[in-house]
Enzyme design. Structure first.
Site, PDB file in Angstrom:
ATOM      1  N   LYS A 180      14.779   0.879   3.840  1.00  0.00           N
ATOM      2  CA  LYS A 180      14.281   0.636   5.248  1.00  0.00           C
ATOM      3  C   LYS A 180      15.657   0.056   6.192  1.00  0.00           C
ATOM      4  CE  LYS A 180      10.021  -0.137   3.305  1.00  0.00           C
ATOM      5  NZ  LYS A 180       9.539   1.113   2.909  1.00  0.00           N
ATOM      6  N   SER A 202       2.978  -4.301   5.630  1.00  0.00           N
ATOM      7  CA  SER A 202       3.651  -3.122   6.205  1.00  0.00           C
ATOM      8  C   SER A 202       2.748  -2.592   7.255  1.00  0.00           C
ATOM      9  CB  SER A 202       3.855  -2.167   5.046  1.00  0.00           C
ATOM     10  OG  SER A 202       2.464  -1.887   4.301  1.00  0.00           O
ATOM     11  N   HIS A 242       9.881  -5.038   4.371  1.00  0.00           N
ATOM     12  CA  HIS A 242       9.838  -4.875   5.821  1.00  0.00           C
ATOM     13  C   HIS A 242      10.301  -6.075   6.662  1.00  0.00           C
ATOM     14  CE1 HIS A 242       7.340  -1.161   5.680  1.00  0.00           C
ATOM     15  NE2 HIS A 242       6.893  -1.707   4.710  1.00  0.00           N
TER      16      HIS A 242
HETATM   17  N1  PMP Z   1       6.994  -2.842  -0.720  1.00  0.00           N
HETATM   18  C1  PMP Z   1       6.540  -2.598   0.705  1.00  0.00           C
HETATM   19  C2  PMP Z   1       5.946  -3.873   1.225  1.00  0.00           C
HETATM   20  C3  PMP Z   1       6.464  -1.582   1.122  1.00  0.00           C
HETATM   21  O1  PMP Z   1       6.131  -1.314   2.425  1.00  0.00           O
HETATM   22  C4  PMP Z   1       7.246  -0.311   0.677  1.00  0.00           C
HETATM   23  C5  PMP Z   1       7.299   0.724   1.053  1.00  0.00           C
HETATM   24  N2  PMP Z   1       6.509   1.126   2.229  1.00  0.00           N
HETATM   25  C6  PMP Z   1       7.685  -0.442  -0.753  1.00  0.00           C
HETATM   26  C7  PMP Z   1       7.715  -1.845  -1.463  1.00  0.00           C
HETATM   27  C8  PMP Z   1       8.388   0.540  -1.451  1.00  0.00           C
HETATM   28  O2  PMP Z   1       9.721   0.591  -0.949  1.00  0.00           O
HETATM   29  P1  PMP Z   1      10.324   2.114  -1.472  1.00  0.00           P
HETATM   30  O3  PMP Z   1       9.701   2.916  -0.105  1.00  0.00           O
HETATM   31  O4  PMP Z   1      11.940   1.673  -1.215  1.00  0.00           O
HETATM   32  O5  PMP Z   1       9.990   2.658  -2.654  1.00  0.00           O
END
Ligand code: PMP
Length: 393
Positions: free
Chosen positions: A239, A181, A209
């Site tokens: 996302k 991320s 992502h």
């Molecule tokens: N996994 C990854 C790799 C993320 O980057 C994120 C959120 N940025 C999440 C899980 C969490 O997802 P959510 O925002 O839908 O809770």
């Protein structure tokens, strides 16, 4: 870190002194790429994960409107009360899209990682986790009470050494982000699949992502490498699918087990029919016309990267629309983001503990929804502000 209640004021004072105090700044998205704050100031937004612009797509909005007749909330957890049709339909569609037997929906991507790791791993098991994995994976590992072995980011030699040297009476797990991320790079799936086979580990890949972003049709890391081998595919609806929620896709034995034994699934009121219908509409749009959405995302990303390059702004390389511009010092990243914000360009400054010390950065995300004018305006402001900030530094 554990904190005594009486020490909290001092802790907050320390955070303020270090200039790390964070507050929520309200922003209302009026399109997928433009937001407006409470004072009415408009921004072109480059810090959203709405990669395909699905949050404002007409058909997706329409699906939400149609589903509202089934109630604004689900009324309970799915095993007890809130079993809305839309979530079961969505699970089937995700399983089909991800080439898996079945999928389970959780309330957020974060809860998916907690729910999966907590249910599957436990004392006696060993989880091998990439050093740059998302916080939700880190937290899932912690609550599982399995032994945790963190390997240096994407270092397959180091991972193999750990796999070889760590005794394990139970199950081995390898867990990784598909697309990281904060750096926007893609996990070494061929390396991971080779090692999971050699050492009998179960491979969990979080494509938060990657879904809708990499692979010819947006199927994620497996499609990017044209290979299978992921045992459990985690993802999020928040996302590229433009809503909120998360999923785990795997063989039916695993998904049935998660429905029966994963506490975040069992004990939390499920997302509503509106959310399920929204994600399903977005997924069908993506499946029906990947070129439209992903083509726009790729063209915009290429345009932005070329523009930054021309402006002499360097960024970490990668095949995704996450563009990390490493500034080094925290103050530099903060100052640059603040100056761009003042001029209507919203960028995220990411600092420790989200990234290692000395690598504070701007995390810029391009989406399919940005117009050429918006990209040009951002490039103009970013280039000018980079020049002046370099002068100050
Ligand atoms: N996994 C990854 C790799 C993320 O980057 C994120 C959120 N940025 C999440 C899980 C969490 O997802 P959510 O925002 O839908 O809770």
């Amino acid at each position: 870190c554990p904190m005594k209640i009486k020490d909290i004021p001092q802790k907050l004072a320390d955070i303020r002194k270090e200039d790390r105090f964070r507050a929520v700044h309200d922003l209302r998205m009026v399109t997928a790429s433009r937001g407006v704050d409470r004072r009415g100031k408009e921004y072109i937004v480059f810090n959203s994960n709405d990669y395909l612009g699905m949050t404002h797509e007409k058909e997706v909005e329409e699906a939400a409107r149609r589903a509202v007749i089934y109630g604004t909330g689900s009324g309970g957890a799915r095993l007890t009360s809130g079993a809305v049709f839309e979530l079961s339909d969505l699970e089937k569609e995700i399983a089909h899209y991800k080439h898996k037997e079945d999928a389970v929906i959780f309330n957020t991507g974060y809860m998916t990682n907690l729910g999966v790791l907590y249910a599957l791993a436990g004392p006696g098991d060993v989880i091998f986790s990439d050093a740059l994995n998302h916080a939700s994976i880190v937290d899932g590992c912690r609550i599982s009470r399995a032994t945790i072995k963190v390997y240096p980011h994407s270092d397959m030699e180091a991972l193999e050494k750990l796999l070889r040297e760590t005794a394990c009476d139970g199950q081995r797990f390898i867990v990784t982000d598909g697309v990281f991320s904060m750096d926007g790079d893609v996990a070494d799936l061929p390396g991971l699949v080779g090692l999971k086979e050699k050492y009998g580990a179960l491979l969990i890949v979080d494509d938060a992502h990657a879904t809708g972003v990499i692979g010819d049709t947006g199927r994620g890391t497996a499609e990017y490498y044209h290979m299978e081998g992921i045992d459990l595919q985690v993802g999020t609806l928040s996302k590229s699918l433009g809503t909120e929620g998360g999923f785990a896709a795997a063989d039916r034995t695993i998904t049935d087990y998660l429905r029966n034994c994963s506490r975040p699934f069992i004990f939390s009121t499920s997302i509503s029919a509106i959310t399920g219908a929204t994600a399903l509409a977005a997924l069908k749009l993506l499946e029906g016309n990947p070129e439209k959405y992903m083509g726009a995302l790729r063209r915009n990303t290429k345009y932005m990267k070329e523009g930054l390059h021309k402006a002499g702004i360097s960024f970490l390389p990668g095949d995704t629309s996450i563009i990390p511009i490493v500034m080094g010092r925290e103050e530099a990243a903060m100052e640059y983001a603040a100056r761009c914000k003042e001029r209507g360009i919203l960028l995220s400054a990411i600092r420790p503990p989200s990234v290692p010390k000395g690598t504070s950065r701007i995390r810029l995300t391009v989406t399919a929804a940005h117009t050429r004018e918006e990209l040009d305006r951002a490039l103009e402001v970013m280039a000018e502000e980079m020049k002046s900030i370099r002068h100050v530094r």
